[in-house]
Design an enzyme around this catalytic site. Structure first.
Site, PDB file in Angstrom:
ATOM      1  CD  GLU A 117      -2.320   2.655  -3.453  1.00 31.81           C
ATOM      2  OE1 GLU A 117      -3.302   3.362  -3.660  1.00 31.81           O
ATOM      3  OE2 GLU A 117      -1.717   2.647  -2.367  1.00 31.81           O
ATOM      4  CG  ASP A 125      -1.982   0.979   1.259  1.00 26.67           C
ATOM      5  OD1 ASP A 125      -2.790   0.955   0.324  1.00 26.67           O
ATOM      6  OD2 ASP A 125      -2.054   1.801   2.199  1.00 26.67           O
TER       7      ASP A 125
HETATM    8  C1  NOJ Z   1      -4.614   2.946  -0.651  1.00 28.93           C
HETATM    9  C2  NOJ Z   1      -5.759   2.003  -0.577  1.00 28.93           C
HETATM   10  O1  NOJ Z   1      -5.998   1.452  -1.842  1.00 28.93           O
HETATM   11  C3  NOJ Z   1      -6.930   2.783  -0.051  1.00 28.93           C
HETATM   12  O2  NOJ Z   1      -8.117   2.029  -0.099  1.00 28.93           O
HETATM   13  C4  NOJ Z   1      -6.635   3.254   1.353  1.00 28.93           C
HETATM   14  O3  NOJ Z   1      -7.661   4.112   1.800  1.00 28.93           O
HETATM   15  C5  NOJ Z   1      -5.314   4.009   1.416  1.00 28.93           C
HETATM   16  N1  NOJ Z   1      -4.261   3.386   0.669  1.00 28.93           N
HETATM   17  C6  NOJ Z   1      -4.855   4.148   2.852  1.00 28.93           C
HETATM   18  O4  NOJ Z   1      -4.368   2.909   3.309  1.00 28.93           O
END
Ligand code: NOJ
Ligand code: CA
Length: 546
Positions: free
Chosen positions: A244, A200
Site C-alpha cells: 500500500e 500497510d
Molecule cells: C492503511 C489502511 O488501509 C487503513 O485502513 C488504515 O487505517 C491505515 N493504513 C492505518 O493502518
C-alpha cells in the site's frame, strides 16, 4: 519461464469480521469464511487477501494490533486460521495477509512496557520526543478526526509519534530489534502457509520520521525494502509483497527497485484516481494521461489494480478542480466524502446502481495493466451505509441471501458487528448472492465471465501494453502482445454509442472474447468497431497475421 503467480492473479479482499458468521454471535469468523470458499472459488479469484485479523481493540478495523502472532478471539483460533488456509489451498486459492509493520495499538504490551519503563527494551521500539515537537500538527493522515501526529504520554513523560490515529503508535523501524521482530512475524505466517503480505503504509514505514538524525541508517531507506524482499523470498520462494503505497510516478522505480528486487507489487493509486476521473468525465483521456506517465517496470514487478477497497477512494493526487469533478459526479454530499480528499461510498451507489456502468467499470479495471483486486461485496453491487463513521460505511456484512441478516448471521440483528444494508436500492433483500447466482447477465455472473476471460489472457499480466489511437476520446483501446499472441480491448466511456477504427499492425482477424453484447462473430481487423454506451469488447488476434 518464471512462475510468478501474482503477475496474473485475481485477488479477492475479505474482512473476516463481516464476511460470514458461523456461530451466531453476530461477528464473522474464520469458520464462516472457510464455509464460503465456494463463493470465492466460483467467482474465479485465485488469491484471498485478509484484512487484519489479529487481536485488537478494534479502533481502526483491526489495523491497531495488540499481538502479531495470534488471531483475534472474536474471529476464531489459530487452529481455525490454519483450517481455513488449508481449505483455501485445497481449492487452489492462495492466501495473503495484511501486515501492519508501521505501528501497533497503544494497548500492545510492547507499547505499554515502553511507556511505563524508560529502561525497558521496548522503549526504543517506538519513536519518542522529550520536548514537544514543532511539527505536531503536520502530516495527519485523517484530517478532521486526527488532530496531531505526536501525542504526550503522561506515564512516559514524553511525546510519541503516530502517523495515523493517536491510538496507533509508530514503531521505530530504524531499530534493528524491531526489524528482527517483524521478520519473526513474517516468518511465523509464512510458516503457516500464507503466500505473502499486503504491506500497510509503506512510505511511512521507510521515512524514519521523528527518529534523531544520528540514529537513522545512513543508507538509502528504500534498501529496507530489499531486506524485506530477500527475507520473505528465502523463507518461501513464492512469497509476495503487495504494497500500500500511494506514490507518484517518479517514485515507482525506487519502490519496485531498479531490478525488481524490492516490492513485488504496488497498488496503482494514481491509475485509480484517474480512472474515476475518466468515469466522471466519460472520457478516457485521464487514463491515457496517467498511462503515458507510467514508467516501464521490471519483469518481476507488477501493479495491483482496483476500483474500491476498504478505505475511502483517495483523490488526493488530483488537482483541486479535477477532484471537484469526481466529487460532483460520485460523491456530491458532504457525508459521502472523507478527510477532505476522498469518497467513502461503495462502487455501486457511486454509479447509481447502473449495471451497464458497473460491468464496464470492472471490465476496464481488469483490462488495465496489472493484477485486479476486488473488494468483497462489490461483485454483487453491494451498497454502503453512510450513517456509519468514516470508512465503516463500506464495511457492512456480506449480503448472501434474502434472509434474516442477509444470511450473514443468525444472531439478533442488534448484535451484528455492523448493520446489514437495508432499505433503498441496495437492500439485502434484492442485492444478494443467491439472487444473482447462475443468473445470466447478473452483475455477479458477468464478473465470473470477465474473470474467466481475464485468466485466459496472460498477455495482460506479462505482455507489452500499448494505448492505441482512435478518433473518439471517450474510447480507451489497449493492445497487449506477448509470445506472439495479441489481445485488443476497447472501452467506450461515453453515454452514447460510438464507432471506432483501430489500426492493428500485423493482425488480420479478431475473435470476440468478452463483451456487453452477444457477439461471437470473427471479424476482419480493419472493420470499424461499434461500441454501445458504456460498451466494452475484448478480442484476441486470430489465425494468420499479415
Ligand atoms: C492503511 C489502511 O488501509 C487503513 O485502513 C488504515 O487505517 C491505515 N493504513 C492505518 O493502518
Ligand atoms: Ca462468529
Amino acid at each position: 519461464m518464471l512462475n510468478l503467480w501474482y503477475k496474473n492473479a485475481v485477488i479477492y479482499c475479505v474482512d473476516v469480521e463481516t464476511f460470514m458468521d458461523s456461530n451466531g454471535d453476530g461477528i464473522g469468523d474464520f469458520a464462516g469464511l472457510a464455509d464460503r470458499l465456494d463463493h470465492v472459488e466460483a467467482l474465479g479469484a485465485t488469491c484471498i487477501w485478509l484484512l487484519p485479523f489479529y487481536p485488537t481493540p478494534n479502533r481502526d478495523n483491526g489495523y491497531d494490533i495488540t499481538d502479531f502472532y495470534a488471531v483475534d478471539p472474536r474471529l476464531g483460533t489459530l487452529g481455525d486460521f490454519v483450517a481455513f488456509t488449508h481449505a483455501a489451498h485445497d481449492r487452489g486459492l492462495r492466501v495473503i495477509v495484511d501486515l501492519v509493520a508501521n505501528h501497533t495499538s497503544i494497548d500492545h504490551p510492547w507499547f505499554q512496557e515502553a511507556r511505563r519503563d524508560p529502561n525497558s527494551r521496548y522503549r526504543d521500539w517506538y519513536v519518542w520526543s522529550k520536548e514537544k515537537p514543532k511539527d505536531i500538527h503536520e502530516g495527519a493522515v485523517f484530517p478532521g478526526v486526527q488532530d496531531a501526529t505526536w501525542t504526550y504520554d503522561e506515564a512516559a513523560q514524553a511525546w510519541y509519534m503516530h502517523r495515523f490515529y493517536k491510538h496507533q503508535a509508530d514503531l521505530n523501524i530504524a531499530n534493528p530489534e524491531v526489524r528482527e521482530e517483524l521478520e519473526k512475524v513474517m516468518g511465523f505466517w509464512l510458516q503457516l502457509g500464507v503466500s505473502g503480505f499486503r504491506l500497510d503504509a509503506v512510505p511511512f514505514l521507510i521515512e524514519y520520521r521523528g527518529v534523531p538524525e544520528e540514529e537513522r541508517p545512513k543508507d538509502d531507506p528504500h534498501l529496507y525494502l530489499n531486506e524485506l524482499r530477500s527475507f520473505v523470498s528465502w523463507r518461501r520462494a513464492e512469497a509476495m509483497l503487495l504494497a500500500e503505497a500511494n506514490i507518484t510516478m517518479d517514485q515507482v522505480n525506487e519502490y519496485f527497485g531498479p531490478s525488481g528486487d524490492r516490492l513485488h507489487m504496488i497498488f496503482n493509486f494514481m491509475l485509480n484516481q484517474h480512472l474515476f476521473l475518466s468515469l466522471a468525465r466519460k472520457d478516457a483521456e485521464p487514463i491515457r494521461r496517467v498511462m503515458a506517465q507510467t514508467p516501464a517496470i521490471p519483469l518481476k514487478s507488477q501493479w495491483a489494480s482496483f476500483l474500491r477497497n476498504h478505505d475511502e477512494i483517495d483523490l488526493g493526487r488530483l488537482p483541486d478542480a479535477e477532484r471537484g469533478e469526481v466529487f460532483s459526479a460520485f460523491g456530491p454530499a458532504p457525508e459521502m466524502q472523507a478527510y477532505g480528499r476522498g469518497i467513502r461510498r461503495r462502487l455501486a451507489p457511486m454509479l447509481g446502481g447502473d449495471e451497464q456502468r458497473l460491468k464496464q467499470a470492472f471490465s476496464l479495471m481488469f483490462a488495465l495493466p496489472g493484477t485486479p483486486v476486488l473488494w468483497y461485496g462489490d461483485e454483487i453491487g453491494m451498497g454502503d451505509d453512510l450513517s456509519l463513521a468514516e470508512r465503516n460505511s463500506v464495511r457492512t456484512p456480506m449480503q448472501w441471501a434474502d434472509e434474516r441478516n442477509a444470511g450473514f448471521s443468525t444472531a439478533p440483528s442488534e448484535q451484528l458487528v455492523r448493520p446489514v444494508v437495508s432499505g433503498g436500492a441496495f437492500d439485502y433483500r434484492s442485492v444478494n448472492v443467491v439472487a444473482q447466482h447462475d443468473l445470466d447477465g447478473s452483475l455477479m455472473s458477468t464478473l465470473q465471465r470477465l474473470i474467466r476471460t481475464r485468466r485466459a489472457c496472460p498477455e495482460i499480466g506479462w505482455g507489452r501494453c500499448r494505448v492505441l489511437e482512435t478518433s473518439e476520446t471517450s474510447v480507451l483501446a489497449l493492445r497487449y502482445d506477448w509470445h506472439g499472441e495479441t489481445v485488443l480491448i476497447v472501452h467506450n466511456l461515453a453515454d452514447h454509442a460510438v464507432e471506432v477504427q483501430v489500426s492493428l499492425d500485423e493482425v488480420s482477424r479478431l475473435r470476440p472474447l468478452f463483451c456487453d453484447e452477444d457477439d461471437r462473430t470473427m471479424r476482419d481487423a480493419s472493420e470499424p468497431i461499434h461500441l454501445s454506451p458504456y460498451g466494452y469488447r475484448w478480442f484476441r488476434a486470430h489465425g494468420e497475421r499479415r
